[in-house]
Scaffold this motif. Structure first.
Motif, PDB file in Angstrom:
ATOM      1  N   TRP A  85     -33.014  26.972  16.658  1.00  0.00           N
ATOM      2  CA  TRP A  85     -33.289  25.800  16.103  1.00  0.00           C
ATOM      3  C   TRP A  85     -32.719  24.408  16.867  1.00  0.00           C
ATOM      4  CZ3 TRP A  85     -31.615  26.713  10.376  1.00  0.00           C
ATOM      5  CH2 TRP A  85     -32.425  27.756   9.649  1.00  0.00           C
ATOM      6  N   GLY A  86     -31.733  24.846  17.596  1.00  0.00           N
ATOM      7  CA  GLY A  86     -30.976  23.799  18.208  1.00  0.00           C
ATOM      8  C   GLY A  86     -30.457  22.450  17.689  1.00  0.00           C
ATOM      9  N   ARG A  87     -30.563  22.587  16.272  1.00  0.00           N
ATOM     10  CA  ARG A  87     -30.046  21.580  15.166  1.00  0.00           C
ATOM     11  C   ARG A  87     -29.877  22.200  14.045  1.00  0.00           C
ATOM     12  NH1 ARG A  87     -33.928  19.198  11.952  1.00  0.00           N
ATOM     13  NH2 ARG A  87     -36.169  19.900  12.440  1.00  0.00           N
ATOM     14  N   LEU A  88     -29.357  21.233  13.131  1.00  0.00           N
ATOM     15  CA  LEU A  88     -29.014  21.721  11.902  1.00  0.00           C
ATOM     16  C   LEU A  88     -28.733  20.526  10.785  1.00  0.00           C
ATOM     17  CD1 LEU A  88     -28.428  24.435  10.119  1.00  0.00           C
ATOM     18  CD2 LEU A  88     -25.793  24.007  10.709  1.00  0.00           C
ATOM     19  N   ASP A  89     -29.440  20.443   9.644  1.00  0.00           N
ATOM     20  CA  ASP A  89     -29.416  19.318   8.944  1.00  0.00           C
ATOM     21  C   ASP A  89     -28.179  19.516   7.745  1.00  0.00           C
ATOM     22  OD1 ASP A  89     -31.811  17.968  10.287  1.00  0.00           O
ATOM     23  OD2 ASP A  89     -32.647  19.577   9.668  1.00  0.00           O
ATOM     24  N   PHE A  90     -28.353  20.595   7.278  1.00  0.00           N
ATOM     25  CA  PHE A  90     -27.212  20.977   6.072  1.00  0.00           C
ATOM     26  C   PHE A  90     -26.701  22.263   5.927  1.00  0.00           C
ATOM     27  CE2 PHE A  90     -31.389  21.746   4.219  1.00  0.00           C
ATOM     28  CZ  PHE A  90     -31.213  23.012   3.595  1.00  0.00           C
ATOM     29  N   VAL A  91     -25.579  22.252   5.451  1.00  0.00           N
ATOM     30  CA  VAL A  91     -24.986  23.595   5.372  1.00  0.00           C
ATOM     31  C   VAL A  91     -24.394  23.585   3.813  1.00  0.00           C
ATOM     32  CG1 VAL A  91     -22.831  24.946   5.906  1.00  0.00           C
ATOM     33  CG2 VAL A  91     -23.933  23.588   7.631  1.00  0.00           C
ATOM     34  N   LEU A  92     -24.624  25.000   3.167  1.00  0.00           N
ATOM     35  CA  LEU A  92     -24.235  25.158   1.861  1.00  0.00           C
ATOM     36  C   LEU A  92     -23.132  26.401   2.075  1.00  0.00           C
ATOM     37  CD1 LEU A  92     -24.422  24.804  -1.446  1.00  0.00           C
ATOM     38  CD2 LEU A  92     -25.696  26.739  -1.196  1.00  0.00           C
ATOM     39  N   HIS A  93     -21.780  25.949   1.670  1.00  0.00           N
ATOM     40  CA  HIS A  93     -20.813  26.832   1.710  1.00  0.00           C
ATOM     41  C   HIS A  93     -20.324  27.102   0.239  1.00  0.00           C
ATOM     42  CE1 HIS A  93     -16.381  27.491   1.235  1.00  0.00           C
ATOM     43  NE2 HIS A  93     -16.501  27.930   2.526  1.00  0.00           N
ATOM     44  N   SER A  94     -20.678  28.660  -0.034  1.00  0.00           N
ATOM     45  CA  SER A  94     -20.676  28.888  -1.474  1.00  0.00           C
ATOM     46  C   SER A  94     -20.089  30.326  -1.735  1.00  0.00           C
ATOM     47  CB  SER A  94     -21.985  29.068  -2.217  1.00  0.00           C
ATOM     48  OG  SER A  94     -21.575  29.274  -3.576  1.00  0.00           O
ATOM     49  N   ILE A  95     -18.869  30.304  -0.994  1.00  0.00           N
ATOM     50  CA  ILE A  95     -18.047  31.439  -0.928  1.00  0.00           C
ATOM     51  C   ILE A  95     -16.502  31.238  -1.267  1.00  0.00           C
ATOM     52  CG2 ILE A  95     -19.311  32.549   0.744  1.00  0.00           C
ATOM     53  CD1 ILE A  95     -17.116  31.782   2.961  1.00  0.00           C
ATOM     54  N   ALA A  96     -15.928  32.342  -2.108  1.00  0.00           N
ATOM     55  CA  ALA A  96     -14.403  32.017  -2.373  1.00  0.00           C
ATOM     56  C   ALA A  96     -13.868  33.548  -2.821  1.00  0.00           C
ATOM     57  CB  ALA A  96     -14.624  31.246  -3.482  1.00  0.00           C
ATOM     58  N   PRO A 135     -21.816  19.512  16.311  1.00  0.00           N
ATOM     59  CA  PRO A 135     -22.694  19.127  17.577  1.00  0.00           C
ATOM     60  C   PRO A 135     -23.988  19.353  17.321  1.00  0.00           C
ATOM     61  CG  PRO A 135     -21.397  21.156  17.990  1.00  0.00           C
ATOM     62  CD  PRO A 135     -20.759  20.428  16.549  1.00  0.00           C
ATOM     63  N   LEU A 136     -24.445  20.086  16.177  1.00  0.00           N
ATOM     64  CA  LEU A 136     -25.700  20.244  15.882  1.00  0.00           C
ATOM     65  C   LEU A 136     -26.401  19.452  14.990  1.00  0.00           C
ATOM     66  CD1 LEU A 136     -25.539  24.110  15.067  1.00  0.00           C
ATOM     67  CD2 LEU A 136     -26.757  23.039  17.197  1.00  0.00           C
ATOM     68  N   MET A 137     -25.606  18.230  14.564  1.00  0.00           N
ATOM     69  CA  MET A 137     -26.089  17.070  13.823  1.00  0.00           C
ATOM     70  C   MET A 137     -25.792  15.743  14.473  1.00  0.00           C
ATOM     71  SD  MET A 137     -24.488  18.641   9.931  1.00  0.00           S
ATOM     72  CE  MET A 137     -25.232  19.758   9.312  1.00  0.00           C
ATOM     73  N   LEU A 179     -15.856  12.739   9.599  1.00  0.00           N
ATOM     74  CA  LEU A 179     -17.326  12.953  10.025  1.00  0.00           C
ATOM     75  C   LEU A 179     -18.526  11.825   9.592  1.00  0.00           C
ATOM     76  CD1 LEU A 179     -17.802  16.792   9.182  1.00  0.00           C
ATOM     77  CD2 LEU A 179     -17.333  15.613  11.359  1.00  0.00           C
ATOM     78  N   GLY A 180     -18.042  10.833   8.924  1.00  0.00           N
ATOM     79  CA  GLY A 180     -18.898   9.713   8.418  1.00  0.00           C
ATOM     80  C   GLY A 180     -19.477   8.876   9.401  1.00  0.00           C
ATOM     81  N   PRO A 181     -18.461   8.577  10.431  1.00  0.00           N
ATOM     82  CA  PRO A 181     -19.133   7.788  11.662  1.00  0.00           C
ATOM     83  C   PRO A 181     -20.343   8.421  12.439  1.00  0.00           C
ATOM     84  CG  PRO A 181     -16.588   7.854  11.613  1.00  0.00           C
ATOM     85  CD  PRO A 181     -17.229   8.945  10.543  1.00  0.00           C
ATOM     86  N   LYS A 182     -20.353   9.616  12.131  1.00  0.00           N
ATOM     87  CA  LYS A 182     -21.454  10.333  13.061  1.00  0.00           C
ATOM     88  C   LYS A 182     -22.645  10.787  11.829  1.00  0.00           C
ATOM     89  CE  LYS A 182     -18.950  12.696  16.294  1.00  0.00           C
ATOM     90  NZ  LYS A 182     -18.673  14.039  17.085  1.00  0.00           N
ATOM     91  N   GLY A 183     -22.554  10.216  10.767  1.00  0.00           N
ATOM     92  CA  GLY A 183     -23.789  10.373   9.749  1.00  0.00           C
ATOM     93  C   GLY A 183     -23.848  11.489   8.847  1.00  0.00           C
ATOM     94  N   ILE A 184     -22.435  12.232   9.075  1.00  0.00           N
ATOM     95  CA  ILE A 184     -22.440  13.670   8.407  1.00  0.00           C
ATOM     96  C   ILE A 184     -21.741  13.257   6.999  1.00  0.00           C
ATOM     97  CG2 ILE A 184     -21.677  15.726   8.551  1.00  0.00           C
ATOM     98  CD1 ILE A 184     -21.643  15.722  11.624  1.00  0.00           C
ATOM     99  N   ARG A 185     -22.648  13.681   5.905  1.00  0.00           N
ATOM    100  CA  ARG A 185     -21.966  13.594   4.758  1.00  0.00           C
ATOM    101  C   ARG A 185     -21.356  14.772   4.203  1.00  0.00           C
ATOM    102  NH1 ARG A 185     -25.656  13.317   1.216  1.00  0.00           N
ATOM    103  NH2 ARG A 185     -27.324  13.854   2.936  1.00  0.00           N
ATOM    104  N   VAL A 186     -20.197  14.820   3.580  1.00  0.00           N
ATOM    105  CA  VAL A 186     -19.513  15.944   3.108  1.00  0.00           C
ATOM    106  C   VAL A 186     -19.273  15.876   1.690  1.00  0.00           C
ATOM    107  CG1 VAL A 186     -17.471  17.477   3.358  1.00  0.00           C
ATOM    108  CG2 VAL A 186     -18.281  16.051   5.282  1.00  0.00           C
TER     109      VAL A 186
END
Length: 257
Positions: A85-96, A135-137, A179-186
């Motif tokens: 893909w060369g990029r990524l727009d979102f990640v869902l982490h749903s492990i515990a 780096p993918l965002m 990560l906010g300055p890079k436009g990445i929301r968490v």
């Protein structure tokens, strides 16, 4: 479930599907319905027969094993995403995870090893995913993880996972700042109790669900599609100003201290 196509053309990684009752499955369906292309992982060979057919139903372009405790597996997933893909727009982490012996006893009695494993799988793995996703965002993105009310208040039998989820929620705030300055929301999403395989490890979970129904202003439990609808919104551009938050989808239980 989302009826809009707010994720059209977006690429997302979904980690944590175990079967059709998984929160991550509800989210993956919502992402797919909203138009996203997905990468889906399963824990190991034992989980694969349950997860891969679900990944096929969503036409997931990337399907891989991922045990965050195994060195190199997380990096391999992100290497594949980078190549395909060369990029990524979102990640869902749903492990515990917490070892049963440490989860079912008093928090002060948990072992050093058990505490460390619970923190590694349930919390630190999200930080590691963020570092690999960054780096993918280049145009920004959305990182999502799953918490629970036990992070904010004492819930009977939730035990060790309470402090671990509290660390996760704190991590979300620090990650959002960095990560906010890079436009990445968490953001963290905190569902009410759901009858998932992961939840089955918690002692007297049926009572926990019954108590939630009694406490909830809406008088009911939530389901995985409720969680999926919120996550599909948070993954998209319409949530571009929401970051560093823990968002509850629990029929109002969290306001009823």
């Amino acid at each position: 479930m989302s009826m809009t196509r707010n994720l059209q053309g977006k690429k997302g990684l979904v980690v944590g599907i175990a079967n059709e009752s998984s929160i991550a499955w509800g989210c993956a369906r919502a992402f797919h319905a909203a138009g996203a292309d997905l990468a889906i992982t399963w824990l190991n060979d034992k989980a694969r027969p349950y997860v891969q057919p679900l990944a096929e139903r969503l036409e997931a372009g990337i399907q891989m094993p991922l045990d965050v405790e195994q060195p190199g597996q997380l990096e391999a997933v992100f290497d594949t995403i980078t190549r395909q893909w060369g990029r990524l727009d979102f990640v869902l982490h749903s492990i515990a995870f917490a070892p049963a012996a440490d989860l079912h006893g008093r928090v002060i009695d948990c072992s050093r090893e058990g505490f460390a494993r619970a923190m590694d799988v349930s919390c630190h793995s999200f930080l590691r995913m963020a570092r690999l996703a960054e780096p993918l965002m280049p145009q920004g993105g959305s990182l999502l993880t799953m918490s629970y009310l036990g992070a904010a208040e004492v819930i009977d039998n939730y035990g060790l996972m309470g402090p671990v989820k509290a660390a996760l929620e704190s991590g979300v705030r620090y990650m959002a700042t960095e990560l906010g300055p890079k436009g990445i929301r968490v953001n963290a999403v905190s569902p009410g109790p759901l009858a998932t395989r992961a939840a089955s490890g918690i002692a007297q979970f049926d009572q926990l669900m019954a108590d939630a129904v009694q406490r909830a202003p809406l008088g009911r439990l939530v389901d995985i599609d409720d969680v999926g609808a919120l996550c599909a919104f948070l993954a998209g551009n319409t949530a571009r100003s929401i970051t560093g938050s823990t968002l509850y989808v629990d029929a109002g239980v969290h306001i009823m201290g």
